[in-house]
Design a protein around this motif. Structure first.
Motif, mmCIF file in Angstrom:
data_model
loop_
_atom_site.group_PDB
_atom_site.id
_atom_site.type_symbol
_atom_site.label_atom_id
_atom_site.label_comp_id
_atom_site.label_asym_id
_atom_site.label_seq_id
_atom_site.Cartn_x
_atom_site.Cartn_y
_atom_site.Cartn_z
ATOM 1 N N UNK A 40 0.828 -1.211 0.000
ATOM 2 C CA UNK A 40 0.000 0.000 0.000
ATOM 3 C C UNK A 40 0.858 1.255 0.000
ATOM 4 N N UNK A 41 0.380 2.231 -0.678
ATOM 5 C CA UNK A 41 1.061 3.518 -0.714
ATOM 6 C C UNK A 41 0.660 4.322 0.509
ATOM 7 N N UNK A 42 1.606 4.962 1.149
ATOM 8 C CA UNK A 42 1.318 5.780 2.328
ATOM 9 C C UNK A 42 0.677 7.083 1.867
ATOM 10 N N UNK A 60 8.925 10.384 9.646
ATOM 11 C CA UNK A 60 9.492 9.145 10.158
ATOM 12 C C UNK A 60 8.434 8.039 10.181
ATOM 13 N N UNK A 61 7.187 8.404 10.461
ATOM 14 C CA UNK A 61 6.095 7.430 10.457
ATOM 15 C C UNK A 61 5.926 6.835 9.062
ATOM 16 N N UNK A 62 5.972 7.676 8.052
ATOM 17 C CA UNK A 62 5.868 7.213 6.667
ATOM 18 C C UNK A 62 7.007 6.257 6.340
ATOM 19 N N UNK A 63 8.191 6.600 6.765
ATOM 20 C CA UNK A 63 9.354 5.763 6.518
ATOM 21 C C UNK A 63 9.205 4.398 7.196
ATOM 22 N N UNK A 64 8.727 4.397 8.434
ATOM 23 C CA UNK A 64 8.521 3.144 9.165
ATOM 24 C C UNK A 64 7.437 2.296 8.508
ATOM 25 N N UNK A 65 6.358 2.950 8.076
ATOM 26 C CA UNK A 65 5.257 2.273 7.404
ATOM 27 C C UNK A 65 5.768 1.599 6.128
ATOM 28 N N UNK A 66 6.524 2.321 5.339
ATOM 29 C CA UNK A 66 7.051 1.785 4.088
ATOM 30 C C UNK A 66 8.018 0.631 4.331
ATOM 31 N N UNK A 67 8.852 0.759 5.349
ATOM 32 C CA UNK A 67 9.806 -0.309 5.675
ATOM 33 C C UNK A 67 9.069 -1.575 6.118
ATOM 34 N N UNK A 68 8.060 -1.431 6.969
ATOM 35 C CA UNK A 68 7.283 -2.581 7.435
ATOM 36 C C UNK A 68 6.563 -3.256 6.273
ATOM 37 N N UNK A 96 5.489 -4.024 -5.757
ATOM 38 C CA UNK A 96 5.506 -2.596 -6.070
ATOM 39 C C UNK A 96 4.650 -1.867 -5.052
ATOM 40 N N UNK A 97 4.874 -0.577 -4.960
ATOM 41 C CA UNK A 97 4.084 0.281 -4.083
ATOM 42 C C UNK A 97 3.090 1.017 -4.969
ATOM 43 N N UNK A 98 1.803 0.871 -4.644
ATOM 44 C CA UNK A 98 0.788 1.497 -5.467
ATOM 45 C C UNK A 98 -0.487 1.635 -4.657
ATOM 46 N N UNK A 99 -1.137 2.763 -4.756
ATOM 47 C CA UNK A 99 -2.405 2.987 -4.055
ATOM 48 C C UNK A 99 -3.566 2.306 -4.775
ATOM 49 N N UNK A 100 -3.380 1.937 -6.037
ATOM 50 C CA UNK A 100 -4.444 1.322 -6.827
ATOM 51 C C UNK A 100 -4.025 -0.112 -7.143
#
Length: 156
Positions: A40-42, A60-68, A96-100
């Protein structure tokens, strides 16, 4: 006949059953498999600060979310590839990272030269299926290649 399956997986129990069935079919016909997990895309873009109701999200929250999410994707793909190896099926993993989600699945099928998408249906029925929709339904209505849907059992 089909030679290369894209198998989207989210790590759920039903998705794992679809992985097993895809591997069974691939083994029988000599096809290879690319497992695919959409992260999921943050909120669409990690470089955009979000504000609302007095809340400011720390980068930093976004970074942690993406890493997890990346770690989870690698775990899901590693499990699927291990199953393929045990079955003697040639397999790769992609993410891949994608909101759709459905667009990411269709892009992955095209980029990997797949000739079949083999995916699970989460089995929403009635009003829930109509209101909530389904990534599987979206893939079915937008795909320009065959989609094999492993049926869901019951409700999510």
């Amino acid at each position: 006949m089909f030679r290369h399956f894209l198998v989207p997986t989210d790590g759920s129990e039903l998705s794992q059953l679809a992985v097993d069935q895809a591997l069974e079919m691939a083994s029988e016909i000599g096809a290879k498999v690319t497992f695919f997990h959409v992260q999921p895309s943050f909120y669409g873009r990690p470089d955009v600060a979000l504000y609302g109701e007095g809340l400011v999200l720390d980068p930093l929250l976004s970074e942690q979310f993406n890493k997890a999410n990346a770690e989870y994707a690698e775990s899901v793909l590693a499990q699927a590839k291990a199953k393929a190896s045990a079955k003697g099926v040639s397999a790769a993993g992609a993410t891949s990272v994608n909101a759709v989600i459905y667009e990411a699945i269709l892009e992955a099928a095209s980029e990997n030269g797949c000739d079949l998408i083999f995916m699970a249906s989460h089995g929403r029925r009635g009003l829930a299926g109509l209101v909530l929709g389904s990534e599987t339904q979206r893939v079915l209505t937008h795909a320009d290649l065959p989609v094999l849907v492993y049926p869901g059992r019951g409700q999510d």
